[in-house]
Design a protein around this motif. Structure first.
Motif, PDB file in Angstrom:
ATOM      1  N   ARG A  94       0.841  -1.212   0.000  1.00  0.00           N
ATOM      2  CA  ARG A  94       0.000   0.000   0.000  1.00  0.00           C
ATOM      3  C   ARG A  94       0.873   1.259   0.000  1.00  0.00           C
ATOM      4  NH1 ARG A  94      -3.183  -3.187   3.851  1.00  0.00           N
ATOM      5  NH2 ARG A  94      -5.000  -3.958   2.694  1.00  0.00           N
ATOM      6  N   ALA A  95       1.937   1.237   0.783  1.00  0.00           N
ATOM      7  CA  ALA A  95       2.828   2.404   0.835  1.00  0.00           C
ATOM      8  C   ALA A  95       3.504   2.621  -0.523  1.00  0.00           C
ATOM      9  CB  ALA A  95       3.867   2.205   1.937  1.00  0.00           C
ATOM     10  N   GLN A  96       3.914   1.513  -1.169  1.00  0.00           N
ATOM     11  CA  GLN A  96       4.543   1.647  -2.493  1.00  0.00           C
ATOM     12  C   GLN A  96       3.544   2.197  -3.507  1.00  0.00           C
ATOM     13  OE1 GLN A  96       5.801  -2.466  -2.739  1.00  0.00           O
ATOM     14  NE2 GLN A  96       7.953  -1.965  -2.336  1.00  0.00           N
ATOM     15  N   ALA A  97       2.284   1.782  -3.387  1.00  0.00           N
ATOM     16  CA  ALA A  97       1.260   2.263  -4.322  1.00  0.00           C
ATOM     17  C   ALA A  97       1.006   3.762  -4.123  1.00  0.00           C
ATOM     18  CB  ALA A  97      -0.037   1.464  -4.120  1.00  0.00           C
ATOM     19  N   VAL A  98       0.969   4.191  -2.869  1.00  0.00           N
ATOM     20  CA  VAL A  98       0.774   5.623  -2.590  1.00  0.00           C
ATOM     21  C   VAL A  98       1.933   6.432  -3.188  1.00  0.00           C
ATOM     22  CG1 VAL A  98       0.778   7.340  -0.727  1.00  0.00           C
ATOM     23  CG2 VAL A  98      -0.673   5.296  -0.549  1.00  0.00           C
ATOM     24  N   ALA A  99       3.141   5.912  -3.020  1.00  0.00           N
ATOM     25  CA  ALA A  99       4.309   6.600  -3.582  1.00  0.00           C
ATOM     26  C   ALA A  99       4.217   6.633  -5.112  1.00  0.00           C
ATOM     27  CB  ALA A  99       5.588   5.897  -3.133  1.00  0.00           C
ATOM     28  N   ALA A 100       3.728   5.546  -5.696  1.00  0.00           N
ATOM     29  CA  ALA A 100       3.581   5.495  -7.154  1.00  0.00           C
ATOM     30  C   ALA A 100       2.555   6.523  -7.624  1.00  0.00           C
ATOM     31  CB  ALA A 100       3.182   4.086  -7.588  1.00  0.00           C
ATOM     32  N   ASP A 101       1.449   6.639  -6.891  1.00  0.00           N
ATOM     33  CA  ASP A 101       0.428   7.624  -7.276  1.00  0.00           C
ATOM     34  C   ASP A 101       0.990   9.046  -7.238  1.00  0.00           C
ATOM     35  OD1 ASP A 101      -1.839   6.165  -8.026  1.00  0.00           O
ATOM     36  OD2 ASP A 101      -2.380   5.770  -5.937  1.00  0.00           O
ATOM     37  N   ALA A 102       1.847   9.314  -6.244  1.00  0.00           N
ATOM     38  CA  ALA A 102       2.452  10.649  -6.159  1.00  0.00           C
ATOM     39  C   ALA A 102       3.330  10.907  -7.381  1.00  0.00           C
ATOM     40  CB  ALA A 102       3.274  10.762  -4.873  1.00  0.00           C
ATOM     41  N   LYS A 103       4.080   9.872  -7.791  1.00  0.00           N
ATOM     42  CA  LYS A 103       4.934  10.042  -8.968  1.00  0.00           C
ATOM     43  C   LYS A 103       4.095  10.205 -10.234  1.00  0.00           C
ATOM     44  CE  LYS A 103       9.153   7.841  -7.410  1.00  0.00           C
ATOM     45  NZ  LYS A 103      10.099   6.727  -7.531  1.00  0.00           N
ATOM     46  N   LEU A 104       3.023   9.410 -10.343  1.00  0.00           N
ATOM     47  CA  LEU A 104       2.151   9.527 -11.515  1.00  0.00           C
ATOM     48  C   LEU A 104       1.542  10.929 -11.582  1.00  0.00           C
ATOM     49  CD1 LEU A 104       0.496   6.006 -11.237  1.00  0.00           C
ATOM     50  CD2 LEU A 104       1.645   6.843 -13.309  1.00  0.00           C
ATOM     51  N   ALA A 105       1.153  11.450 -10.420  1.00  0.00           N
ATOM     52  CA  ALA A 105       0.558  12.794 -10.376  1.00  0.00           C
ATOM     53  C   ALA A 105       1.573  13.852 -10.804  1.00  0.00           C
ATOM     54  CB  ALA A 105       0.050  13.087  -8.971  1.00  0.00           C
ATOM     55  N   ALA A 106       2.865  13.542 -10.534  1.00  0.00           N
ATOM     56  CA  ALA A 106       3.924  14.484 -10.912  1.00  0.00           C
ATOM     57  C   ALA A 106       4.360  14.287 -12.360  1.00  0.00           C
ATOM     58  CB  ALA A 106       5.114  14.317  -9.973  1.00  0.00           C
ATOM     59  N   GLY A 107       3.676  13.373 -13.061  1.00  0.00           N
ATOM     60  CA  GLY A 107       3.977  13.182 -14.474  1.00  0.00           C
ATOM     61  C   GLY A 107       5.083  12.190 -14.760  1.00  0.00           C
ATOM     62  N   GLU A 108       5.538  11.490 -13.731  1.00  0.00           N
ATOM     63  CA  GLU A 108       6.580  10.482 -13.958  1.00  0.00           C
ATOM     64  C   GLU A 108       5.945   9.185 -14.473  1.00  0.00           C
ATOM     65  OE1 GLU A 108       9.392   9.943 -10.720  1.00  0.00           O
ATOM     66  OE2 GLU A 108       8.851  11.927  -9.951  1.00  0.00           O
ATOM     67  N   SER A 109       6.747   8.383 -15.186  1.00  0.00           N
ATOM     68  CA  SER A 109       6.199   7.119 -15.686  1.00  0.00           C
ATOM     69  C   SER A 109       7.292   6.066 -15.804  1.00  0.00           C
ATOM     70  CB  SER A 109       5.519   7.303 -17.037  1.00  0.00           C
ATOM     71  OG  SER A 109       6.456   7.767 -17.983  1.00  0.00           O
ATOM     72  N   GLY A 110       7.662   5.442 -14.692  1.00  0.00           N
ATOM     73  CA  GLY A 110       8.603   4.317 -14.731  1.00  0.00           C
ATOM     74  C   GLY A 110       7.967   3.150 -15.457  1.00  0.00           C
ATOM     75  N   PRO A 111       8.780   2.254 -16.019  1.00  0.00           N
ATOM     76  CA  PRO A 111       8.239   1.145 -16.803  1.00  0.00           C
ATOM     77  C   PRO A 111       7.247   0.270 -16.028  1.00  0.00           C
ATOM     78  CG  PRO A 111      10.629   1.275 -17.044  1.00  0.00           C
ATOM     79  CD  PRO A 111      10.240   2.281 -16.008  1.00  0.00           C
ATOM     80  N   LEU A 112       7.366   0.211 -14.697  1.00  0.00           N
ATOM     81  CA  LEU A 112       6.472  -0.636 -13.900  1.00  0.00           C
ATOM     82  C   LEU A 112       5.787   0.167 -12.801  1.00  0.00           C
ATOM     83  CD1 LEU A 112       8.873  -3.713 -13.511  1.00  0.00           C
ATOM     84  CD2 LEU A 112       6.820  -3.616 -14.943  1.00  0.00           C
ATOM     85  N   LEU A 113       5.718   1.476 -12.994  1.00  0.00           N
ATOM     86  CA  LEU A 113       5.251   2.343 -11.920  1.00  0.00           C
ATOM     87  C   LEU A 113       3.823   1.975 -11.483  1.00  0.00           C
ATOM     88  CD1 LEU A 113       5.951   4.698 -10.120  1.00  0.00           C
ATOM     89  CD2 LEU A 113       5.231   6.260 -11.928  1.00  0.00           C
ATOM     90  N   GLY A 114       3.699   1.574 -10.217  1.00  0.00           N
ATOM     91  CA  GLY A 114       2.389   1.296  -9.633  1.00  0.00           C
ATOM     92  C   GLY A 114       1.831  -0.090  -9.941  1.00  0.00           C
ATOM     93  N   LEU A 115       2.629  -0.983 -10.531  1.00  0.00           N
ATOM     94  CA  LEU A 115       2.108  -2.290 -10.953  1.00  0.00           C
ATOM     95  C   LEU A 115       2.418  -3.366  -9.900  1.00  0.00           C
ATOM     96  CD1 LEU A 115       3.130  -2.102 -14.716  1.00  0.00           C
ATOM     97  CD2 LEU A 115       0.911  -1.591 -13.676  1.00  0.00           C
ATOM     98  N   PRO A 116       1.386  -4.014  -9.348  1.00  0.00           N
ATOM     99  CA  PRO A 116       1.600  -4.998  -8.275  1.00  0.00           C
ATOM    100  C   PRO A 116       2.073  -6.363  -8.784  1.00  0.00           C
ATOM    101  CG  PRO A 116      -0.758  -4.468  -8.511  1.00  0.00           C
ATOM    102  CD  PRO A 116      -0.036  -3.689  -9.556  1.00  0.00           C
ATOM    103  N   LEU A 117       3.178  -6.802  -8.207  1.00  0.00           N
ATOM    104  CA  LEU A 117       3.811  -8.064  -8.617  1.00  0.00           C
ATOM    105  C   LEU A 117       3.978  -8.981  -7.407  1.00  0.00           C
ATOM    106  CD1 LEU A 117       6.787  -6.578 -10.714  1.00  0.00           C
ATOM    107  CD2 LEU A 117       4.516  -7.250 -11.563  1.00  0.00           C
ATOM    108  N   ALA A 118       4.124 -10.284  -7.694  1.00  0.00           N
ATOM    109  CA  ALA A 118       4.533 -11.251  -6.671  1.00  0.00           C
ATOM    110  C   ALA A 118       6.019 -11.551  -6.881  1.00  0.00           C
ATOM    111  CB  ALA A 118       3.705 -12.531  -6.797  1.00  0.00           C
TER     112      ALA A 118
END
Lengths: 492, 95
Positions: free
Chosen positions: A51-75
């Motif tokens: 959940r914390a990683q997802a919140v951090a990803a949302d902040a980056k997405l809001a700032a216009g960043e786009s890592g190749p796996l930004l916000g994608l949940p993996l096992a």
């Protein structure tokens, strides 16, 4: 449902802001909560961290960043060390182990913005083809058959593949030593890629057989695997066998097509014992590639039949050496003894399961004085011949097509009383592992019981791009849309 | 080649795995099954073939012989089952 999206679709949805990374992660955590008690695909769920990683990803997405796996949940297969998150290798001996460092592959995924849902179950120390040897209990395959028997997901990356097939994760890391990515991907109806030995760093991955171990992705589409591998791969000075070469655009390679490619059919992979539906699927796969403009060529890999026996000398020998570090002194579980030797012997007897003990014993024997030449040295020479077979074949063709496994998923408990019968699961995957060449399994059809079957594409060393190109053509032609009975959103 | 329980106990000792007598009997059977199946490699002609030690077809990289890490005893000892100060603790080895 968000859990039905492919990894690439989810990535595009996040970039469009159609949903948030927090929503995407919550949907997958809900699926884990609902299904994991039944499937046992995860050993450890790290929900708060996700959940914390997802919140951090949302902040980056809001700032216009786009890592190749930004916000994608993996096992993450529980063989990759994850800093601060318990890493067990499916073994009692590592039950209390919390790594103080992050493996290179998982660090690469975190760099690119991935969210980690938790640690996926596996055969103990990745030694197995059924996930029955995990100290944390077997994994159930999300696919079911008419007689209701619980089926194995394959192994050793069975938890990774079951989690992805049941839509508990968009993708997962896995490792392949003799078939541990491709065989469970085939059993679970998903795609899996074992890259060339050296493509992904082994640093921070619990070692089984160091000359064979290689990390790779599993996901529901070939394109998803391409995106994941692009993040996982890359040179790492901390692994002396890591290849210092640029990482190609694997996703672009998926769009190449097969026109003009020469595809080899190794005649030694054919046997009278092969089920008719697997032979038929193989022929269908060749027809799809021919329709796509490829030329089909018969080739010979004459030492194929010796692959497994070679593997069952080389891999246990390396395992017996690698697993010497589990001594109850520096980390992991300890069982006390009267003296240091007894402490070692009790710790290892109680900490390792039956299959791991058996392989350490075989490995110790084939490396012991008087037997080294007869077993280990001979196996290394046969291994050289297996590599030569592939080198010769790749002088004539660009890639090979074979079935991934000799059967569909079998019932939990089958083959448990006969180690050699269990080892035969990997008959089609082991030779490529011995040679270090890349391979992919793509779901291509169902057997008469409604269980998925995969086709295997093998390529030249460091030519994963052709493997992806062929795999993507097979995927499009097969149009595999079947779903496992046990999955997120399915009626219970 | 066939393993007897005494040889299995010797291998177990080398591998530092405690094996009780009944287990040695069973392991001998299982290991003989596996080793018997492996015997098929004897039919392969390997004359003049150099052994392949690994799948990485490249020369091993060397790095400078320098200290690159350290000074983190708490992290290193963090998973130790037993410790004494900045050391791992084990049963007494020397009387």
């Amino acid at each position: 449902m968000l859990t039905d999206l492919s990894l690439v679709e989810a990535r595009d949805g996040l970039r469009r802001r159609a949903f948030s990374a927090a929503e995407l992660t919550e949907a997958h955590l809900d699926a884990v909560a609902a299904l994991n008690p039944r499937l046992n695909a995860f050993i450890t769920v790290s929900a708060d961290r996700a959940r914390a990683q997802a919140v951090a990803a949302d902040a980056k997405l809001a700032a216009g960043e786009s890592g190749p796996l930004l916000g994608l949940p993996l096992a993450i297969k529980d063989l990759f060390c994850t800093e601060g998150v318990r890493t067990t290798a499916g073994s009692r001996i590592l039950e209390p182990f919390v790594p103080p460092y992050e493996s290179t592959v998982t660090a690469n995924l975190l760099r690119d913005g991935a969210v980690f849902l938790g640690k996926a179950n596996l055969d103990e120390f990745a030694m197995g083809s059924s996930n029955m040897t995990s100290a944390f209990g077997p994994v159930q395959n999300p696919w079911t058959r008419a007689d209701g028997a619980a089926l194995v997901p394959g192994g050793s990356s069975g938890g990774s593949c079951a989690a992805v097939a049941a839509r508990m994760a968009l993708g997962a890391t896995a490792t392949d030593t003799g078939g541990s990515i491709r065989q469970p991907a085939s059993f679970c109806g998903i795609a899996g890629v074992k890259p060339t030995y050296g493509r992904c760093s082994r640093w921070g991955i619990v070692a089984f057989a160091s000359s064979l171990d290689q990390a790779g992705p599993v996901a529901r589409t070939v394109g998803d695997c391409a995106v994941m591998l692009g993040s996982m791969a890359g040179f790492d000075p901390r692994d002396s066998t890591s290849a210092d070469r640029p990482v190609p655009d694997f996703a672009a390679a998926c769009r190449r097509g097969v026109r003009g490619l020469r595809i080899g059919v190794p005649r030694e992979y054919r046997s009278d014992a092969m089920p008719a539906e697997i032979e038929a699927l193989w022929q269908q796969g060749l027809a799809w590639l021919r329709d796509g403009g490829a030329e089909i060529v018969d080739v010979s890999l004459p030492h194929t039949k010796y692959g497994l026996a070679t593997y069952y000398i080389v891999a246990p020998a390396e395992a017996s050496s690698n697993l010497a570090r589990y001594d109850g002194v520096r980390f992991g579980r300890r069982v006390e003894g009267e003296d240091l030797t007894e402490l070692y012997e009790r710790t290892r007897a109680e900490g390792f399961g039956a299959e791991v003990r058996r392989r350490i014993m075989i490995g110790t024997y084939v490396l012991s004085a008087g037997y080294y030449d007869a077993y280990y040295l001979r196996a290394q020479k046969v291994r050289a011949l297996i590599l030569r077979d592939f080198t010769d074949a790749y002088a004539q063709v660009d890639a090979l097509l074979t079935p991934t496994a000799p059967s569909a998923a079998f019932a939990q408990g089958d083959k448990m009383d006969d180690p050699v019968a269990m080892y035969l699961n990997d008959v089609f995957t082991v030779p490529a592992s011995m040679a270090g060449v890349p391979g992919l399994s793509v779901p291509a059809g169902l057997d008469p019981q409604g269980l998925p079957l995969g086709l295997q594409v093998l390529g030249r060393p460091f030519d994963e791009e052709t493997v992806f190109a062929v795999g993507a053509v097979l995927e499009r032609a097969a149009g595999f849309r079947h779903l496992p009975a046990i999955r997120a959103g399915a009626p219970a | 080649m066939s393993l007897d329980p005494a040889t299995v106990r010797r291998i177990a000792r080398l591998a530092r795995i405690h094996v009780d007598p009944a287990e040695a009997e069973q392991l001998a059977g299982e290991m003989n099954g596996i080793l018997g199946w492996i015997e098929q490699l004897n039919e392969v002609d390997v004359d003049g073939i150099d052994p392949l030690t690994g799948a990485a077809q490249m020369a091993m990289r060397l790095r400078a012989d320098t200290v690159t890490d350290g000074g983190i005893p708490e992290l290193v000892l963090g998973n130790a089952p037993d410790r004494a100060g900045a050391f791992y603790a084990v049963p007494k080895v020397v009387e």
